[in-house]
Design a protein around this motif. Structure first.
Motif, PDB file in Angstrom:
ATOM      1  N   LEU A   1       0.817  -1.206   0.000  1.00 15.12           N
ATOM      2  CA  LEU A   1       0.000   0.000   0.000  1.00 15.12           C
ATOM      3  C   LEU A   1       0.858   1.266   0.000  1.00 15.12           C
ATOM      4  O   LEU A   1       0.387   2.337  -0.395  1.00 15.12           O
ATOM      5  N   GLN A   2       2.110   1.137   0.469  1.00 14.83           N
ATOM      6  CA  GLN A   2       3.004   2.295   0.500  1.00 14.83           C
ATOM      7  C   GLN A   2       3.679   2.546  -0.849  1.00 14.83           C
ATOM      8  O   GLN A   2       4.356   3.552  -1.032  1.00 14.83           O
ATOM      9  N   VAL A   3       3.496   1.620  -1.786  1.00 23.75           N
ATOM     10  CA  VAL A   3       4.146   1.729  -3.095  1.00 23.75           C
ATOM     11  C   VAL A   3       3.215   2.451  -4.061  1.00 23.75           C
ATOM     12  O   VAL A   3       2.058   2.054  -4.236  1.00 23.75           O
ATOM     13  N   PRO A   4       3.674   3.529  -4.693  1.00 24.20           N
ATOM     14  CA  PRO A   4       2.829   4.244  -5.667  1.00 24.20           C
ATOM     15  C   PRO A   4       2.704   3.461  -6.970  1.00 24.20           C
ATOM     16  O   PRO A   4       3.613   3.463  -7.800  1.00 24.20           O
ATOM     17  N   PHE A   5       1.586   2.790  -7.165  1.00 27.57           N
ATOM     18  CA  PHE A   5       1.441   1.910  -8.323  1.00 27.57           C
ATOM     19  C   PHE A   5       1.400   2.681  -9.639  1.00 27.57           C
ATOM     20  O   PHE A   5       1.700   2.122 -10.693  1.00 27.57           O
TER      21      PHE A   5
ATOM     22  N   ALA B   1       7.771   2.704 -14.406  1.00 31.77           N
ATOM     23  CA  ALA B   1       9.200   3.063 -14.429  1.00 31.77           C
ATOM     24  C   ALA B   1      10.047   1.973 -13.791  1.00 31.77           C
ATOM     25  O   ALA B   1      11.178   1.723 -14.205  1.00 31.77           O
ATOM     26  N   SER B   2       9.495   1.298 -12.788  1.00 33.96           N
ATOM     27  CA  SER B   2      10.234   0.224 -12.128  1.00 33.96           C
ATOM     28  C   SER B   2      10.472  -0.944 -13.083  1.00 33.96           C
ATOM     29  O   SER B   2      11.558  -1.524 -13.122  1.00 33.96           O
ATOM     30  N   PHE B   3       9.459  -1.298 -13.873  1.00 31.30           N
ATOM     31  CA  PHE B   3       9.609  -2.400 -14.823  1.00 31.30           C
ATOM     32  C   PHE B   3      10.564  -2.035 -15.953  1.00 31.30           C
ATOM     33  O   PHE B   3      11.184  -2.911 -16.548  1.00 31.30           O
ATOM     34  N   ARG B   4      10.664  -0.758 -16.247  1.00 28.82           N
ATOM     35  CA  ARG B   4      11.571  -0.334 -17.321  1.00 28.82           C
ATOM     36  C   ARG B   4      13.000  -0.133 -16.827  1.00 28.82           C
ATOM     37  O   ARG B   4      13.886   0.152 -17.632  1.00 28.82           O
ATOM     38  N   ASP B   5      13.211  -0.288 -15.532  1.00 32.02           N
ATOM     39  CA  ASP B   5      14.540  -0.069 -14.958  1.00 32.02           C
ATOM     40  C   ASP B   5      15.412  -1.297 -15.224  1.00 32.02           C
ATOM     41  O   ASP B   5      15.656  -2.122 -14.331  1.00 32.02           O
ATOM     42  N   VAL B   6      15.888  -1.413 -16.453  1.00 33.11           N
ATOM     43  CA  VAL B   6      16.651  -2.586 -16.868  1.00 33.11           C
ATOM     44  C   VAL B   6      17.961  -2.692 -16.086  1.00 33.11           C
ATOM     45  O   VAL B   6      18.404  -3.797 -15.742  1.00 33.11           O
ATOM     46  N   ARG B   7      18.558  -1.569 -15.762  1.00 32.05           N
ATOM     47  CA  ARG B   7      19.840  -1.604 -15.043  1.00 32.05           C
ATOM     48  C   ARG B   7      19.670  -2.222 -13.664  1.00 32.05           C
ATOM     49  O   ARG B   7      20.454  -3.087 -13.246  1.00 32.05           O
TER      50      ARG B   7
ATOM     51  N   GLY C   1      -2.458  -7.426  -5.443  1.00 27.40           N
ATOM     52  CA  GLY C   1      -3.691  -7.069  -6.122  1.00 27.40           C
ATOM     53  C   GLY C   1      -4.630  -6.264  -5.239  1.00 27.40           C
ATOM     54  O   GLY C   1      -5.229  -5.273  -5.680  1.00 27.40           O
ATOM     55  N   LEU C   2      -4.751  -6.670  -3.969  1.00 27.43           N
ATOM     56  CA  LEU C   2      -5.614  -5.933  -3.044  1.00 27.43           C
ATOM     57  C   LEU C   2      -5.086  -4.529  -2.780  1.00 27.43           C
ATOM     58  O   LEU C   2      -5.867  -3.569  -2.660  1.00 27.43           O
ATOM     59  N   ALA C   3      -3.763  -4.396  -2.697  1.00 25.54           N
ATOM     60  CA  ALA C   3      -3.176  -3.075  -2.468  1.00 25.54           C
ATOM     61  C   ALA C   3      -3.426  -2.156  -3.659  1.00 25.54           C
ATOM     62  O   ALA C   3      -3.787  -0.980  -3.488  1.00 25.54           O
TER      63      ALA C   3
ATOM     64  N   LEU D   1      -5.883  -2.378  -5.813  1.00 21.06           N
ATOM     65  CA  LEU D   1      -7.316  -2.071  -5.825  1.00 21.06           C
ATOM     66  C   LEU D   1      -7.663  -1.028  -4.770  1.00 21.06           C
ATOM     67  O   LEU D   1      -8.440  -0.092  -5.033  1.00 21.06           O
ATOM     68  N   THR D   2      -7.087  -1.171  -3.587  1.00 17.89           N
ATOM     69  CA  THR D   2      -7.355  -0.213  -2.510  1.00 17.89           C
ATOM     70  C   THR D   2      -6.882   1.178  -2.887  1.00 17.89           C
ATOM     71  O   THR D   2      -7.579   2.175  -2.638  1.00 17.89           O
ATOM     72  N   GLN D   3      -5.700   1.262  -3.485  1.00 19.63           N
ATOM     73  CA  GLN D   3      -5.199   2.563  -3.921  1.00 19.63           C
ATOM     74  C   GLN D   3      -6.113   3.191  -4.961  1.00 19.63           C
ATOM     75  O   GLN D   3      -6.390   4.395  -4.928  1.00 19.63           O
ATOM     76  N   ALA D   4      -6.598   2.382  -5.893  1.00 21.42           N
ATOM     77  CA  ALA D   4      -7.486   2.912  -6.925  1.00 21.42           C
ATOM     78  C   ALA D   4      -8.797   3.403  -6.323  1.00 21.42           C
ATOM     79  O   ALA D   4      -9.320   4.466  -6.701  1.00 21.42           O
ATOM     80  N   LEU D   5      -9.336   2.655  -5.364  1.00 20.14           N
ATOM     81  CA  LEU D   5     -10.613   3.032  -4.754  1.00 20.14           C
ATOM     82  C   LEU D   5     -10.484   4.216  -3.805  1.00 20.14           C
ATOM     83  O   LEU D   5     -11.464   4.935  -3.573  1.00 20.14           O
TER      84      LEU D   5
END
Length: 359
Positions: free
Chosen positions: A67-71, A76-82, A191-193, A195-199
């Motif tokens: 929940l503390q992670v800004p989804f 950008a995290s997935f694109r961080d190849v390095r 997944g729940l985190a 969803l909670t952030q979106a709601l």
């Protein structure tokens, strides 16, 4: 007076949460000490009952962590190849080489060897995120890397066991516990985190859940530590003589992997938060996931489970130390800059400013 009471209650809660966060390391040590006392004093069977609490409390802790992670910034995290390349290289290339060197100091007991290999060859995917975050590491990068780390260790663990021990032991690794842990500890809380952030943008109830879980972070970590240590410490004491030789190996693992992780972070020019996350990923292991694997081994390898639990206890202490030490070891690029280079840049800056004004 009745109007001010809710405000007073909220203020008291905020102060309590702030105090817990400020003294969280001390609270974690208290939780570990209490767990050891409970595990040694509790009647037989109490530890096994407490073991059932590990999975739900760990899942709740990871839900609070996610929940503390800004989804919205996860792309950008997935694109961080390095960073991903450094994490994979540290865990699946450097790590196994270190393991191979360390097992040369173990005795001839195959059960001990198997236990050490199971736990040291599998990178952590759960509370590494929590401890790395406490040290200022890039939690979002570790969340993005978790599914890939889980998949690769599932595929590569039999390969490593075959290379280190032989085909007989490589064949006993079952994917079930890994898949179960991925679903319960990663997929569902994640997944729940999300969803909670979106709601939470539209509903006050979801926003309240975010605030509640943020306040519960320290108690949940204390509960996880208590459940893990309290449920397993009696097994360690009963067979301590058989597993004592693994403790220096585990301690050496943390020292070596911390050094390798810090060095790799510098070589790959990662910034400070990602370097901290890299060090934690390289050092922490997937003991809570591989423990069911060790427990499912034939009776001849029953000691392997105790070996895995021993690593868990060593790791919990190491993580408390890492939270303090790793941020000191991982300096920013500017902090690492030689004094002469810094003076040279300052001189150039002053020269450039003089020329600009002169023109």
């Amino acid at each position: 007076m009745s109007v001010s009471r809710p405000h007073t209650t909220a203020s008291s809660l905020q102060r309590a949460v702030h105090a817990a966060e400020k003294h969280q390391i001390a609270l974690y040590l208290v939780a570990i000490a209490a767990a050891v006392a409970f595990g040694l004093a509790a009647p037989e069977g109490a530890g096994a009952s407490l073991e059932h609490a590990i999975e739900p409390v760990l899942a709740a802790l990871l839900f609070a962590t996610f929940l503390q992670v800004p989804f919205l910034d996860m792309a950008a995290s997935f694109r961080d190849v390095r960073f991903l390349g450094a994490v994979l290289g540290l865990n699946f290339l450097a790590g196994p080489l270190v393991v191979w060197g360390l097992i040369q100091f173990l005795g001839d007991d195959q059960a001990v060897l198997v236990g050490v290999l199971l736990v040291l060859l599998t990178p952590c995917i759960d509370y590494v995120i929590v401890f790395s975050g406490l040290a200022g590491g890039a939690e979002d990068r570790l969340v993005a890397a978790a599914p890939l780390l889980m998949l690769l260790q599932l595929v590569l663990l039999p390969v490593y066991l075959y290379l280190f021990v032989g085909s007989d032991l490589a064949d006993i690794v079952e994917p079930g516990p890994f898949l179960h842990a991925f679903i319960v500890l990663i997929a569902i809380p994640l997944g729940l985190a999300a969803l909670t952030q979106a709601l939470s943008r539209r509903f006050a109830a979801a926003k309240a859940v975010e605030a509640l879980m943020a306040a519960l972070m320290v108690p949940l970590m204390m509960g996880t530590l208590f459940a893990v240590v309290g449920s397993q410490v009696s097994d360690i004491t009963n067979r301590f003589g058989d597993v004592a030789g693994t403790i220096p190996v585990y301690v050496a693992w943390f020292v070596i992997m911390a050094a390798v992780g810090v060095g790799l972070g510098r070589v790959t020019s990662l910034d400070r938060p990602r370097s901290i996350a890299l060090v934690f990923s390289g050092a922490t292991r997937n003991s809570l996931v591989v423990l069911p694997l060790a427990l499912a081994l034939p009776d001849a390898y029953s000691l392997a489970a105790v070996v895995v639990v021993t690593q868990t206890l060593v790791e919990l202490v190491a993580m408390v130390i890492f939270v303090r030490v790793v941020p000191v070891l991982v300096r920013s690029r500017r902090d690492r800059e030689p004094a002469a280079t810094a003076l040279g840049r300052q001189h150039l800056g002053e020269k450039g400013g003089h020329d600009d004004t002169g023109s």
